[in-house]
Design a protein around this motif. Structure first.
Motif, PDB file in Angstrom:
ATOM      1  N   ASN A   1       1.304   4.455   9.060  1.00  0.00           N
ATOM      2  CA  ASN A   1      -0.013   5.058   9.228  1.00  0.00           C
ATOM      3  C   ASN A   1      -0.683   4.612  10.526  1.00  0.00           C
ATOM      4  N   ILE A   2      -0.181   3.527  11.120  1.00  0.00           N
ATOM      5  CA  ILE A   2      -0.783   2.962  12.327  1.00  0.00           C
ATOM      6  C   ILE A   2       0.019   3.348  13.562  1.00  0.00           C
TER       7      ILE A   2
ATOM      8  N   GLN B   1     -13.778  -2.739   5.175  1.00  0.00           N
ATOM      9  CA  GLN B   1     -13.232  -3.200   6.449  1.00  0.00           C
ATOM     10  C   GLN B   1     -13.565  -4.667   6.743  1.00  0.00           C
TER      11      GLN B   1
ATOM     12  N   PRO C   1      -3.763  -3.720   8.187  1.00  0.00           N
ATOM     13  CA  PRO C   1      -5.054  -3.095   7.868  1.00  0.00           C
ATOM     14  C   PRO C   1      -4.899  -1.767   7.146  1.00  0.00           C
ATOM     15  N   SER C   2      -3.670  -1.402   6.785  1.00  0.00           N
ATOM     16  CA  SER C   2      -3.400  -0.148   6.090  1.00  0.00           C
ATOM     17  C   SER C   2      -2.253  -0.369   5.116  1.00  0.00           C
ATOM     18  N   ASN C   3      -2.048   0.587   4.214  1.00  0.00           N
ATOM     19  CA  ASN C   3      -0.965   0.450   3.245  1.00  0.00           C
ATOM     20  C   ASN C   3       0.399   0.395   3.909  1.00  0.00           C
ATOM     21  N   ASN C   4       0.585   1.164   4.957  1.00  0.00           N
ATOM     22  CA  ASN C   4       1.884   1.258   5.611  1.00  0.00           C
ATOM     23  C   ASN C   4       1.728   1.185   7.122  1.00  0.00           C
TER      24      ASN C   4
ATOM     25  N   ASN D   1      -6.063   0.559   1.682  1.00  0.00           N
ATOM     26  CA  ASN D   1      -6.993   1.570   2.195  1.00  0.00           C
ATOM     27  C   ASN D   1      -8.306   1.607   1.428  1.00  0.00           C
TER      28      ASN D   1
ATOM     29  N   ILE E   1     -10.883  -6.667   5.135  1.00  0.00           N
ATOM     30  CA  ILE E   1      -9.627  -6.507   5.865  1.00  0.00           C
ATOM     31  C   ILE E   1      -9.610  -7.414   7.099  1.00  0.00           C
TER      32      ILE E   1
ATOM     33  N   ASN F   1      -3.665  -1.316  -2.955  1.00  0.00           N
ATOM     34  CA  ASN F   1      -4.070  -0.252  -2.042  1.00  0.00           C
ATOM     35  C   ASN F   1      -5.037  -0.821  -1.002  1.00  0.00           C
TER      36      ASN F   1
ATOM     37  N   ASN G   1      -7.494  -1.132  14.027  1.00  0.00           N
ATOM     38  CA  ASN G   1      -6.115  -1.512  13.734  1.00  0.00           C
ATOM     39  C   ASN G   1      -5.553  -2.446  14.797  1.00  0.00           C
TER      40      ASN G   1
END
Length: 436
Positions: A191-192, A91, A185-188, A87, A94, A85, A169
């Protein structure tokens, strides 16, 4: 969070830099190609040890092998991750993951300069008019690469911001796209990228790591604009446009071409991103595109399109020469005045053979680890081509965290093998296995 770990990493990096600098050999003796290859090979194993420090001392209780696996995956611009995960990661970590890709992509481009002597004449021409580098010229070209690489990253970051992608992002994506990496920078990605315009723009930006990093520089600053100088990039342009037409006409099943376009560009550039609803029905075709790859002087992996094209044309000409012995068939690229030599064809053929052998070996090892053969085969290709697993290839749910430690070592080794030009592996084998 865990700011001290980054300070410690910085201090350790400075100390090691001073140690290596002070212990360097000032002997003017020419460095052999074997020493150059081993130096680059050593860097791919050693530098991730430094990158792994913030992972290991983070609050996420990562073991050494998991930390090192994440670091190697980033430095080789592969994108395999042990995090389930993203998220939930702070940061700073990441950004550290994304910057490890950026540094790794730059290291890869520097390694091309260092190993220029073993590559073919046609590839040298796409880099510079200089055929042989002295020390000053190597530094000059390295600085040019650093400047171009940084400007491309900054340009991608600005464009992504213009199209209203969140700044955090955008920064991570810019480093990932430039380096042909796979960390998000996100799971999917869904989402960006929240609309079709953002999907199309991001897809187009991925082509930066498909074409030569010198393309824009040569177009703007080079006085000589003959087609021969842009030989590889012109071939790649026709190749990509042909793929674009074929995919639009024959594979646009769901009438959502923006998502199909993303899958196409992410495959040819060896990035590997996908959206949530990306179909895996074309996974085999996308894997073939991943294996072909992009430009020689880019951050993408792959066997390289120009090598495949040269092998194909040479093979067809050889077959035709036997069926029509009175005809003369020319082994020359479409947009170049130069002929490709027989020794170049031998190199390309050996590269393909080594790649096939590497796939078979890694697939066998992964199958012994309890992974299904289909997934083992796909994962082997993605590992050697340094491309992230995603729904585009039917491996979105694959978990690296649960793999046995020895399987992670297999993947680490072959991620590094994939980042090196496969011909260099054969040169090292020749040095140590076939001594006079």
């Amino acid at each position: 969070m865990n700011l001290n770990t980054y300070i410690y990493t910085f201090i350790i990096s400075i100390i090691l830099t001073l140690i290596f600098y002070l212990s360097k050999n000032n002997d003017e003796k020419k460095t052999t190609i074997y020493e150059k290859i081993l130096t680059i090979f050593f860097g791919y194993f050693f530098i991730p040890l430094i990158i792994a420090i913030p992972f290991y001392f983070s609050i996420y209780n990562l073991t050494f092998i998991n930390s090192y696996f994440e670091a190697v995956s980033g430095f080789t611009s592969t994108g395999f991750t042990i995090f389930d995960n993203i998220n939930h990661i702070d940061q700073s970590l990441i950004l550290w993951r994304s910057s490890s890709q950026w540094v790794g992509g730059l290291y890869f481009l520097f390694s091309i300069i260092l190993l220029l002597d073993i590559f073919d004449h046609s590839f040298k021409k796409s880099l510079t008019n200089f055929i042989s580098f002295d020390k000053a010229e190597t530094l000059k070209q390295s600085f040019k690469i650093f400047l171009l690489y940084s400007l491309l990253t900054f340009g991608i970051f600005i464009i992504l911001n213009i199209f209203e992608i969140r700044m955090f992002n955008s920064l991570n994506l810019a480093m990932t796209i430039t380096s042909s990496g796979g960390f998000l920078p996100s799971n999917n990605l869904s989402n960006i990228l929240i609309n079709n315009t953002q999907i199309i723009i991001t897809s187009l930006l991925m082509l930066v790591s498909f074409f030569s990093i010198f393309l824009i520089y040569n177009l703007i600053f080079t006085k000589n604009h003959n087609l021969n100088f842009f030989n590889e990039d012109i071939h790649l342009l026709f190749y990509f446009l042909t793929l674009l037409v074929l995919f639009f006409v024959f594979f646009n099943f769901d009438n959502n071409f923006s998502e199909l376009f993303l899958s196409l560009t992410t495959s040819v550039s060896n990035i590997g991103f996908s959206l949530d609803n990306s179909s895996s029905r074309l996974s085999f075709i996308f894997l073939i595109l991943v294996m072909i790859g992009g430009s020689f002087f880019s951050t993408s992996s792959g066997i390289r399109f120009l090598k495949i094209y040269s092998l194909f044309k040479y093979s067809i000409n050889e077959i035709l020469s036997y069926s029509r012995p009175k005809n003369i068939f020319i082994n020359k690229h479409l947009f170049s005045k130069e002929f490709f030599q027989l020794n170049e064809i031998y190199k390309y053929f050996l590269t393909v053979i080594i790649f096939i052998m590497s796939i078979l070996i890694l697939s066998f090892l992964l199958t012994l680890s309890g992974i299904e053969f289909e997934n083992s085969f796909k994962l082997s290709i993605l590992t050697l081509m340094n491309t992230v697993n995603s729904s585009t290839y039917g491996l979105a749910e694959f978990s690296f965290y649960d793999l046995p430690f020895y399987t992670k070592y297999y993947l680490i080794f072959f991620m590094i093998i994939g980042r090196l030009e496969l011909l260099t592996v054969l040169i090292i084998c020749k040095k140590f296995l076939f001594k006079n």
